[in-house]
Design a protein around this motif. Structure first.
Motif, PDB file in Angstrom:
ATOM      1  N   LEU A  98      -8.397  11.393  10.821  1.00  0.00           N
ATOM      2  CA  LEU A  98      -8.039  12.418   9.839  1.00  0.00           C
ATOM      3  C   LEU A  98      -8.877  13.673  10.068  1.00  0.00           C
ATOM      4  CD1 LEU A  98      -7.849  10.203   6.613  1.00  0.00           C
ATOM      5  CD2 LEU A  98      -5.961  10.938   8.073  1.00  0.00           C
ATOM      6  N   PHE A  99      -8.313  14.813   9.738  1.00  0.00           N
ATOM      7  CA  PHE A  99      -9.054  16.069   9.869  1.00  0.00           C
ATOM      8  C   PHE A  99      -9.949  16.225   8.643  1.00  0.00           C
ATOM      9  CE2 PHE A  99      -4.967  16.811  12.061  1.00  0.00           C
ATOM     10  CZ  PHE A  99      -5.461  16.996  13.344  1.00  0.00           C
ATOM     11  N   PRO A 100     -11.288  16.180   8.823  1.00  0.00           N
ATOM     12  CA  PRO A 100     -12.179  16.178   7.650  1.00  0.00           C
ATOM     13  C   PRO A 100     -12.145  17.483   6.855  1.00  0.00           C
ATOM     14  CG  PRO A 100     -13.447  16.420   9.682  1.00  0.00           C
ATOM     15  CD  PRO A 100     -12.028  16.104  10.086  1.00  0.00           C
ATOM     16  N   ASN A 101     -11.745  18.577   7.496  1.00  0.00           N
ATOM     17  CA  ASN A 101     -11.724  19.874   6.823  1.00  0.00           C
ATOM     18  C   ASN A 101     -10.385  20.178   6.163  1.00  0.00           C
ATOM     19  OD1 ASN A 101     -10.657  19.993   9.461  1.00  0.00           O
ATOM     20  ND2 ASN A 101     -10.745  22.223   9.442  1.00  0.00           N
ATOM     21  N   LEU A 102      -9.432  19.246   6.262  1.00  0.00           N
ATOM     22  CA  LEU A 102      -8.132  19.429   5.626  1.00  0.00           C
ATOM     23  C   LEU A 102      -7.990  18.467   4.458  1.00  0.00           C
ATOM     24  CD1 LEU A 102      -5.685  19.761   8.684  1.00  0.00           C
ATOM     25  CD2 LEU A 102      -6.941  21.570   7.475  1.00  0.00           C
ATOM     26  N   SER A 103      -7.301  18.915   3.424  1.00  0.00           N
ATOM     27  CA  SER A 103      -7.057  18.059   2.269  1.00  0.00           C
ATOM     28  C   SER A 103      -6.075  16.945   2.635  1.00  0.00           C
ATOM     29  CB  SER A 103      -6.492  18.883   1.112  1.00  0.00           C
ATOM     30  OG  SER A 103      -5.199  19.369   1.454  1.00  0.00           O
ATOM     31  N   VAL A 104      -5.890  16.016   1.709  1.00  0.00           N
ATOM     32  CA  VAL A 104      -4.952  14.924   1.930  1.00  0.00           C
ATOM     33  C   VAL A 104      -3.552  15.460   2.199  1.00  0.00           C
ATOM     34  CG1 VAL A 104      -3.748  13.019   0.774  1.00  0.00           C
ATOM     35  CG2 VAL A 104      -6.242  13.183   0.642  1.00  0.00           C
ATOM     36  N   GLU A 105      -3.101  16.406   1.382  1.00  0.00           N
ATOM     37  CA  GLU A 105      -1.751  16.929   1.581  1.00  0.00           C
ATOM     38  C   GLU A 105      -1.630  17.702   2.886  1.00  0.00           C
ATOM     39  OE1 GLU A 105      -0.646  19.481  -1.602  1.00  0.00           O
ATOM     40  OE2 GLU A 105      -2.394  20.813  -1.394  1.00  0.00           O
ATOM     41  N   LYS A 138      -5.297  16.902  -3.331  1.00  0.00           N
ATOM     42  CA  LYS A 138      -6.289  17.953  -3.132  1.00  0.00           C
ATOM     43  C   LYS A 138      -7.631  17.423  -2.637  1.00  0.00           C
ATOM     44  CE  LYS A 138      -3.415  21.077  -4.575  1.00  0.00           C
ATOM     45  NZ  LYS A 138      -2.780  21.994  -3.589  1.00  0.00           N
ATOM     46  N   LYS A 139      -7.772  16.109  -2.571  1.00  0.00           N
ATOM     47  CA  LYS A 139      -9.025  15.513  -2.101  1.00  0.00           C
ATOM     48  C   LYS A 139      -9.139  15.642  -0.589  1.00  0.00           C
ATOM     49  CE  LYS A 139      -9.559  12.088  -5.803  1.00  0.00           C
ATOM     50  NZ  LYS A 139      -9.695  10.647  -6.132  1.00  0.00           N
ATOM     51  N   PHE A 140     -10.374  15.488  -0.102  1.00  0.00           N
ATOM     52  CA  PHE A 140     -10.638  15.517   1.332  1.00  0.00           C
ATOM     53  C   PHE A 140     -10.966  14.100   1.799  1.00  0.00           C
ATOM     54  CE2 PHE A 140     -11.113  19.868   0.060  1.00  0.00           C
ATOM     55  CZ  PHE A 140     -10.640  20.585   1.146  1.00  0.00           C
ATOM     56  N   PRO A 141     -10.776  13.805   3.087  1.00  0.00           N
ATOM     57  CA  PRO A 141     -11.007  12.443   3.582  1.00  0.00           C
ATOM     58  C   PRO A 141     -12.362  11.864   3.201  1.00  0.00           C
ATOM     59  CG  PRO A 141      -9.875  13.716   5.247  1.00  0.00           C
ATOM     60  CD  PRO A 141     -10.204  14.675   4.135  1.00  0.00           C
ATOM     61  N   GLY A 142     -13.398  12.685   3.196  1.00  0.00           N
ATOM     62  CA  GLY A 142     -14.733  12.195   2.858  1.00  0.00           C
ATOM     63  C   GLY A 142     -14.868  11.720   1.431  1.00  0.00           C
ATOM     64  N   GLN A 143     -13.902  12.057   0.581  1.00  0.00           N
ATOM     65  CA  GLN A 143     -13.928  11.645  -0.820  1.00  0.00           C
ATOM     66  C   GLN A 143     -13.127  10.363  -1.058  1.00  0.00           C
ATOM     67  OE1 GLN A 143     -12.399  15.632  -2.027  1.00  0.00           O
ATOM     68  NE2 GLN A 143     -14.140  15.648  -3.457  1.00  0.00           N
ATOM     69  N   VAL A 152      -3.627   7.392   3.974  1.00  0.00           N
ATOM     70  CA  VAL A 152      -3.336   8.786   4.345  1.00  0.00           C
ATOM     71  C   VAL A 152      -2.891   8.855   5.803  1.00  0.00           C
ATOM     72  CG1 VAL A 152      -4.301  11.102   4.642  1.00  0.00           C
ATOM     73  CG2 VAL A 152      -4.908   9.756   2.625  1.00  0.00           C
ATOM     74  N   ALA A 153      -3.600   8.128   6.676  1.00  0.00           N
ATOM     75  CA  ALA A 153      -3.224   8.121   8.092  1.00  0.00           C
ATOM     76  C   ALA A 153      -1.818   7.560   8.284  1.00  0.00           C
ATOM     77  CB  ALA A 153      -4.240   7.297   8.894  1.00  0.00           C
ATOM     78  N   LEU A 154      -1.468   6.529   7.522  1.00  0.00           N
ATOM     79  CA  LEU A 154      -0.134   5.951   7.600  1.00  0.00           C
ATOM     80  C   LEU A 154       0.914   6.949   7.101  1.00  0.00           C
ATOM     81  CD1 LEU A 154       1.703   3.504   8.116  1.00  0.00           C
ATOM     82  CD2 LEU A 154       1.172   2.724   5.789  1.00  0.00           C
TER      83      LEU A 154
END
Length: 358
Positions: A98-105, A138-143, A152-154
């Protein structure tokens, strides 16, 4: 939880064929004449130990590695030399990537670049609902937890509605309880979508739980390709028998067409074996009968050595009186376990449970 009724289904599953695949890294032969066919909508697991070639095979199908020889077909299309983006698949990596700087959406919508904004918004909303993460856009992968990141990856892999889904050890970073739960949910979702799926795993429980068919790999080759039940009950090679599940091995020499001599024990076999042939007998621990209540063939005196409790079942180590120094393992119901103070027991090896490897 993963939803089983998405508002938009993926493209119909595609037939995948791999023919005569070879791949080497220098002197190391990662794939050695591998051929494989996956039916539309089928979930196939590539199962094997580290270094057996399973991830290399998946990466060649994805176009992330170029095979030295062999062809790859998706439906009627030969995709052997096409770029990854031209092969119509979604992929979930072991690390999720996942891109850590991008939100879930933003992660989910990454593969939809170029589509109209309202189409992307609706598709992302569908995918969030599909994987049970509505409200987390609106969350980020680190959260997120590991299980949420996997969802999210799926969702990102499924967002473009591919006809093939590739899964590279997608559960390996999860703890056992979460992994089993997500395996069941992912299987239900895959069946609902009807998407052809190829999954790499070294975990035989995952493969047994999820797969329509399993390809057991060893040293760059497929040793057996069959249903989970067939692979467990009728392994075709000693490697498959040893790798999938637990088992007992006994060296034998044939003594008559349907009899085998194992030390001082003579066993009747269900299979006919040429006289004087030698090899090994294989049997699963749960197929062994301990203190049977009715008459059984191949019944011998034995001594119980050790017991391991496994909840409602027990794994028991024993030795036949006439075969000392050769410990075997039986798995029986805890209700039928002999008393721990019982040294002498009767153990039967039913002929149908003994598989012959010569």
């Amino acid at each position: 939880m993963l939803r089983s009724t998405p508002t938009k289904q993926a493209s119909p599953g595609v037939r995948v064929q791999v023919a005569g695949m070879h791949k080497s890294f220098g002197a190391f032969k990662a794939l050695d004449d591998v051929s494989l066919e996956i039916s539309p909508g089928e979930l196939v697991c590539l199962l094997g130990p580290s270094g057996c070639g399973k991830t290399t095979l998946l990466r060649c199908i994805a176009g992330l590695e170029r095979q030295n020889h062999g062809a790859i077909f998706m439906g009627s299309r030969d995709v052997s030399i096409l770029a990854p983006q031209a092969r119509d698949y979604g992929i979930v990596f072991q690390s999720y990537a996942l891109f850590p700087n991008l939100s879930v959406e933003q992660n989910i919508g990454y593969g939809l670049a170029g589509s109209a904004r309202d189409i992307v918004r609706r598709r992302v909303a569908d995918m969030l609902d599909l994987v049970g993460l509505t409200g987390s856009e609106k969350k980020f992968p680190g959260q997120l937890s590991g299980g949420q990141q996997q969802r999210v990856a799926l969702a990102r892999a499924l967002a473009p509605a591919p006809s093939l889904l590739l899964l590279d050890e997608p559960m390996s970073a999860l703890d056992a309880q979460v992994r089993e739960h997500l395996c069941t949910e992912l299987r239900t979702l895959q069946q609902r979508l009807g998407i052809t799926t190829l999954m790499v795993t070294h975990n035989q429980e995952e493969a047994m739980l999820m797969a329509d068919r399993i390809a057991v790999m060893n040293e760059g080759r497929i040793e057996q390709y069959a249903t989970p039940q067939s692979i467990y009950e009728n392994p075709e090679t000693p490697f498959v028998a040893n790798f999938v599940g637990q088992g007992n091995w006994l060296s034998f020499e044939a003594n008559g067409n349907s009899h085998a001599q194992v030390g001082a024990l003579q066993l009747r076999l269900a299979d006919t074996v040429p006289n004087r042939a030698s090899g090994r007998l294989f049997c699963r621990p749960e197929s062994i009968c301990v203190n049977p209540v009715q008459s059984e063939e191949n019944l011998f005196a034995a001594q119980m050595r050790e017991v391991t409790f496994l909840g409602n079942r027990c794994r028991m180590s024993f030795e036949f009186d006439n075969l000392p120094g050769q410990p075997l393992t039986a798995e029986i119901s805890a209700r039928h376990l002999p008393s721990l103070g019982t040294a002498h027991i009767k153990v039967a090896l039913p002929p149908h449970s003994l598989q012959v490897f010569t």
